[in-house]
Design an enzyme around this catalytic site. Structure first.
Site: not given
Ligand code: HDD
Length: 718
Positions: A77, A150, A341
């Site tokens: 993202h 999402n 978060h």
């Molecule tokens: Fe995630 C970012 C949505 C599964 C780990 N995620 C992130 C963002 C969105 C989502 C919208 C961007 C937030 C922003 O604008 O700053 N993610 C989802 C959805 C998931 C999902 C809807 C499943 C239903 N994500 C998911 C899993 C993991 C992560 C299973 C890790 C185990 N996601 C992250 C992250 C991010 C992230 C690495 C990257 C940047 C952040 O968090 O702040 O922690």
């Protein structure tokens, strides 16, 4: 674009951010220490042609700060755009939840919403085929609540432990960092072809949902099943939905690829411009509620994030509305530094044991530690709650708060026990006391193993043109895969979803659909597990359709903020142009006058009018509809411009409304590739050579714009 409405200043978070804003208008240039600078153009040297002196603290401060301007982009993202706004509940929801922000319809809870693509880097195109992030931070009076969702209601994997694998597979390949922001490559499809749990999500990502027309025209989903808990402690399962009031719309893949070149900031710009112009995007918050005792009544598991609850089984109740009405002042300070978060929660809400959700609860704070540089990221203005913060957490890099007093521990007597713990009746958070009793195992519940039925439900629910687009997308994506075994494995999976789907994709690949017998699928079964326990269960026979999964019948919501290109040159028919512009503006459509050159053109009545874009700076893919007014000289000039002919042809190919009056009709004829008559008699092509019926023509054109696209123009695909 003129302002339709003055922005409302109703946002307490935006007001709170004011203390951090800095306006340098009418100010002297200074160093970071406040010292006024007399020369910012030349470094300090030993003579005008001599070496630069180490003493030059002005040079060093400026360069040092510049050297450290970048922070790591989000691992997923990375590319996004955001806006401020507010949320209001329609009526109190005390029966469902004690969350304060869902009780009083007069309360406007500030929100900050960030939309994003997933796979691409910060500088990638908005129009990649990808899932869109839809992350909402509610600044409630009880603390921040983040709904990090999402634009698709399901996910690729069931367990968070697979997330790094999934992301590594979809990101550019590690040896050559190719391709950028694209899933059409071997490593992604290699992973997917041995991960049957992804098949439902693959249907969504290969559909036009993955190439939205605008962030303003996407649905949002919390994906996981969460819990609502009311004041009596009664819990219910809840799924969250965002329903855009503009309906759900997409572009087509060819268009998406062209937009990526013409305007990679297409979505970002669209959101910004709409808010600047006062056309505030709105979504209703919907909830699907399931009683705890009904947890096991479905033929899928509520804890499985690769499944949705069909709206026909559990209706979506719309409980409130979110309005985005304020653009950020500074992209980095707000959009880049905002930290979402799932674990930012308020009383009245709680988690479930969905293994994807549980893993996410770890990842989001952890990632901010390296992304934002330490444990004090919650003090960054955009992340600060509007609720007061008091605890014993201290120090760390870049600490801003000056905590007073001697105590930073609890319990204490020296500060009279402050800050106090709050009981539930004082707004303190208490976790839902779910009974958990189980053996410690690394396993997947058998209730998670039906990977194909909901993929089929999605396929069944698509209209004909949506199915065709999905087949084309799979032909494109798998067509970019070099390893044949990967393509074959995918065809096997597709055949489990629908035989026709598989054979249509196979035709495009020039392959046959392999039969399942004898093909060894390595499904990533743990080393010491029995593979039989991990085999997908066959697709259910009774899979029906769910109307909500199709985008084919969006609500009729008028043409507000829809973009219309008017092609014109010197001599354009003045009356025709004025009638059209007035009618479109009245309905809130945005008009772009596109001419062979910038500057001004002269109408048939001699008036000089301003051109918005030239044929070199604009393209039909940046508009929703194209109109060619009459005027002999204007149309003759346009006919000499290959870019004008392409403009019309492309709009026709992408099934957009085309309108033409008087001589303008002849430009459409000249641009027709498959014969002028065929073009003029196609759906959504509104023309009249007779200018006396102009008003009627314009009304017909606007009706066509409201309808959107005319898929009957597409060539049938075997
Ligand atoms: Fe995630 C970012 C949505 C599964 C780990 N995620 C992130 C963002 C969105 C989502 C919208 C961007 C937030 C922003 O604008 O700053 N993610 C989802 C959805 C998931 C999902 C809807 C499943 C239903 N994500 C998911 C899993 C993991 C992560 C299973 C890790 C185990 N996601 C992250 C992250 C991010 C992230 C690495 C990257 C940047 C952040 O968090 O702040 O922690």
């Amino acid at each position: 674009m003129g302002k339709i409405k003055e922005p409302e200043n109703t946002n307490t978070k935006v007001e709170e951010l004011a203390q951090n804003r800095l306006d340098s208008q009418d100010q002297y240039l200074t160093t970071n220490q406040g010292l006024r600078v007399s020369d910012d153009q030349n470094s300090l040297k030993a003579g005008p042609r001599g070496a630069t002196l180490l003493e030059d603290f002005l040079l060093r401060e400026k360069i040092t700060h510049f050297d450290h301007e970048r922070i790591p982009e989000r691992i997923v993202h990375a590319r996004g755009a955001a806006a401020h706004g507010y949320f209001q509940v329609y009526e109190g929801q005390s029966e469902l939840t004690r969350a304060h922000f869902l009780q009083d319809p007069s309360v406007k809870t500030p929100v900050f919403v960030r939309f994003s693509t997933v796979a691409g880097s910060r500088g990638s195109s908005d129009l990649a085929r990808d899932v869109r992030g839809f992350a909402v931070k509610f600044y409630t009076q009880e603390g921040n609540f983040d709904l990090v969702g999402n634009n698709m209601p399901v996910f690729f994997i069931q367990d968070a432990i697979k997330f790094p694998d999934f992301v590594h597979a979809v990101k550019p390949e590690p040896n050559n960092e190719i391709p950028q922001a694209a899933s059409a490559h071997d490593t992604f499809w290699d992973f997917i072809s041995i991960t049957p749990e992804s098949m439902h999500m693959i249907m969504w990502v290969m559909s036009d949902r993955a190439i939205p027309r605008s962030y303003r025209m996407m649905e949002g989903f919390g994906v996981h099943t969460f819990r609502f808990i009311n004041a009596e402690g009664k819990a219910r399962f809840v799924k969250f939905h965002w329903k855009p009031l503009l309906g759900v719309h997409s572009v087509v893949w060819d268009e998406a690829q062209l937009i990526s070149g013409r305007d990679p900031d297409f979505h970002r710009r669209d959101l910004w411009d709409a808010i600047e112009g006062g056309a505030y995007p709105e979504w209703e918050l919907g909830v699907q509620i399931v009683e705890e005792e009904d947890e096991h009544k479905f033929d899928f598991d509520l804890l499985d994030s690769t499944k949705l609850i069909p709206e026909e089984l559990v209706p979506v109740i719309r409980i409130g509305k979110m309005t985005l009405n304020h653009n950020p002042d500074n992209y980095f300070a707000e959009t880049e530094q905002v930290a979402f978060h799932l674990g930012h929660l308020v009383p009245g809400l709680d988690f479930t044991n969905d293994p994807l959700l549980q893993g996410r609860l770890f990842s989001y704070t952890d990632t901010q530690l390296s992304r934002l540089g330490g444990p004090n990221f919650q003090e960054i203005p955009i992340n600060r709650p509007i609720a007061p913060v008091h605890n014993g957490q201290r120090d760390g890099h870049m600490r801003q708060t000056i905590n007073t007093g001697r105590t930073s521990y609890n319990p204490n007597t020296l500060s009279g026990g402050c800050p106090f713990q709050a009981g539930q009746d004082m707004g303190g958070f208490t976790s839902y006391a779910e009974r958990i009793d189980g053996q410690k195992v690394r396993a997947r519940s058998k209730s998670f193993l039906d990977h194909y039925s909901q993929a089929k439900l999605f396929w069944n629910s698509q209209s004909d043109h949506e199915k065709t687009h999905l087949v084309k997308a799979l032909r494109f994506e798998l067509g970019k895969v070099a390893v044949e075994a990967i393509q074959q494995r995918m065809l096997i999976h597709l055949a489990q979803i629908d035989a026709q789907l598989a054979s249509r994709v196979a035709t495009g690949l020039g392959m046959d659909v392999p039969c399942w017998e004898g093909v060894q699928l390595n499904l990533g079964v743990p080393a010491d597990a029995d593979p039989a326990d991990y085999q997908p269960t066959p697709t259910r026979k009774d899979v029906g359709r769910s109307a909500a999964l199709s985008m084919a019948n969006p609500p009729k919501v008028g043409i507000k903020t829809r973009q219309v290109a008017i092609l014109a040159a010197d001599g354009v028919d003045a009356t025709g142009l004025t009638t059209l512009k007035e009618a479109l503006s009245q309905q809130g459509a945005i008009i772009g006058l596109v001419a062979p050159h910038l500057g001004k053109i002269k109408t048939s009545s001699g008036e000089a009018i301003k051109v918005d874009a030239s044929l070199q700076t604009a393209a039909s893919v940046l508009f929703d509809a194209v109109y060619v007014p009459g005027g002999q000289a204007s149309v003759e000039a346009l006919k000499q411009e290959p870019d004008a002919l392409r403009f019309v042809h492309e709009a026709f190919m992408h099934c957009k409304p085309l309108g033409a009056s008087g001589e303008g009709v002849s430009l459409l004829k000249a641009a027709a590739h498959g014969g002028a008559e065929a073009l003029l008699s196609s759906d959504g092509v509104i023309t009249s050579e007779n200018t006396s019926s102009l008003a009627e023509l314009v009304t017909g054109f606007m009706d066509a714009m409201e309808q959107g696209r005319f898929w009957s123009r597409e060539k049938p695909l075997p």
